[in-house]
Motif scaffolding. Structure first.
Motif, PDB file in Angstrom:
ATOM      1  N   GLN A  82      11.540 -32.426  -3.005  1.00 46.64           N
ATOM      2  CA  GLN A  82      12.887 -31.893  -2.839  1.00 46.64           C
ATOM      3  C   GLN A  82      13.005 -30.626  -3.673  1.00 46.64           C
ATOM      4  O   GLN A  82      12.405 -30.522  -4.740  1.00 46.64           O
ATOM      5  CB  GLN A  82      13.938 -32.903  -3.290  1.00 46.64           C
ATOM      6  N   GLY A  84      15.691 -28.229  -5.598  1.00 47.28           N
ATOM      7  CA  GLY A  84      17.036 -28.031  -6.107  1.00 47.28           C
ATOM      8  C   GLY A  84      17.483 -26.610  -5.843  1.00 47.28           C
ATOM      9  O   GLY A  84      16.898 -25.663  -6.369  1.00 47.28           O
ATOM     10  N   GLN A 109      18.651 -30.207  -2.735  1.00 49.78           N
ATOM     11  CA  GLN A 109      19.690 -30.676  -3.654  1.00 49.78           C
ATOM     12  C   GLN A 109      20.646 -29.530  -3.987  1.00 49.78           C
ATOM     13  O   GLN A 109      20.212 -28.398  -4.214  1.00 49.78           O
ATOM     14  CB  GLN A 109      19.083 -31.173  -4.963  1.00 49.78           C
ATOM     15  N   TYR A 142      24.035 -33.426  -5.851  1.00 50.12           N
ATOM     16  CA  TYR A 142      23.660 -33.727  -7.237  1.00 50.12           C
ATOM     17  C   TYR A 142      24.953 -33.758  -8.045  1.00 50.12           C
ATOM     18  O   TYR A 142      25.559 -32.716  -8.324  1.00 50.12           O
ATOM     19  CB  TYR A 142      22.727 -32.612  -7.706  1.00 50.12           C
ATOM     20  N   LYS A 170      23.008 -37.989  -6.248  1.00 54.86           N
ATOM     21  CA  LYS A 170      22.572 -38.318  -7.601  1.00 54.86           C
ATOM     22  C   LYS A 170      23.837 -38.621  -8.402  1.00 54.86           C
ATOM     23  O   LYS A 170      24.696 -37.760  -8.573  1.00 54.86           O
ATOM     24  CB  LYS A 170      21.811 -37.152  -8.229  1.00 54.86           C
TER      25      LYS A 170
END
Length: 307
Positions: A82, A84, A109, A142, A170
């Motif tokens: 993944q 970010g 993310q 996130y 998250k």
């Protein structure tokens, strides 16, 4: 809705890339070695540019180089990854997401717009824009405890239902309120690593793991126990939480170090990584002379995680 189905495959122990910093520059050789170690350790996935990856300090050139390095290495061996795409500036976050999607990660993310506290409608406007540039690549929101706005259970459910490509979150924990929404049954919810054994019983799918900083191999084994609801995982969790409470949390709660500094400090405690505790400007690093006491506690409480 096909993208939602990918939530089932986003689970387990995801290791975070930590930036090796030398004189304010990123050591890409050590960063590549870190990726290689995670791959060899057999973690469930690797992600870049989270809090511990110091995304807030990166130039766009650095962001693209880190993302490209991770994508190249992971694609060769079939390792899920993944990227970010978080940024404190929402327009740049969208641009990062657009670039990240071209690398075909398992997911992208993002964080919510950072300066003004963001309500549900603003979150939806932002995430629809991210969705439009990600070309059906799944999105993970996130939303850790230090986010400016920690969304309520109802807001999380609304975002999941309204944005087709948001497949997971998250979060710090899975609360009773989140359970009541039914979200753990349909979304990939990741919690703080040291609560995974407990929260697996209410639907946590894994962790973007602070515990993994201590020892990726041991964390991979323990994560599998957590997700199998093995009672032994709960006993290990108690010892991990004791270690975190006594040796790690005071750095944040009493001395004011940021979360990323503590993650780097934990990674430096073992021998698995060539990283140092050095943070990028303007954040303070936990002094290396504090390592030995923490190492002794690690060996006493969670010896299997000393790697």
């Amino acid at each position: 809705m096909k993208v939602k189905e990918s939530a089932a495959s986003i689970k387990g122990n995801w290791a975070t890339l930590l930036l090796p910093i030398e004189n304010e520059a990123i050591n890409y050789i050590l960063l590549a070695e870190q990726i290689d170690y995670f791959i060899a350790a057999g973690v469930d996935g690797i992600y870049s540019n989270g809090t511990a990856g110091e995304f807030y300090t990166q130039t766009e050139e650095e962001f693209e180089r880190i993302s490209g390095l991770l994508a190249t290495k992971c694609r060769v061996v079939g390792m899920p990854f993944q990227i970010g795409a978080s940024h404190c500036h929402p327009q740049d976050a969208v641009r990062r997401a657009q670039f990240a999607a071209t690398l075909q990660p398992t997911a992208v993310q993002v964080i919510l717009p950072n300066w003004f506290p963001c309500n549900t409608q603003t979150a939806l406007i932002f995430l629809r824009k991210v969705e439009s540039v990600c070309q059906d690549v799944p999105i993970i929101l996130y939303n850790p405890p230090h986010a400016k706005v920690c969304l309520t259970a109802e807001q999380l459910r609304t975002i999941f239902d309204e944005i087709d490509t948001v497949v997971g979150f998250k979060l710090p924990r899975i609360t009773d309120e989140i359970v009541a929404t039914g979200l753990p049954q349909v979304a990939s919810i990741f919690v703080a690593g040291h609560f995974l054994a407990t929260d697996a019983y209410v639907g946590a799918k894994g962790a973007y793991s602070n515990v993994c900083c201590l020892g990726p191999k041991a964390t991979q084994t323990w994560t599998q126990q957590c997700l199998m609801l093995d009672p032994q995982a709960l006993e290990t969790e108690q010892r991990i939480q004791q270690f975190m409470s006594e040796e790690i949390a005071p750095f944040i709660l009493e001395e004011g170090y940021c979360n990323a500094a503590v993650d780097k400090f934990m990674a430096t405690m073992g021998i698995w990584s060539g990283i140092t505790p050095t943070m990028r400007f303007p954040f303070e690093s936990v002094p290396a002379e504090r390592l030995e006491k923490a190492r002794q506690a690690q060996k006493a409480l969670i010896p299997g995680f000393y790697q």
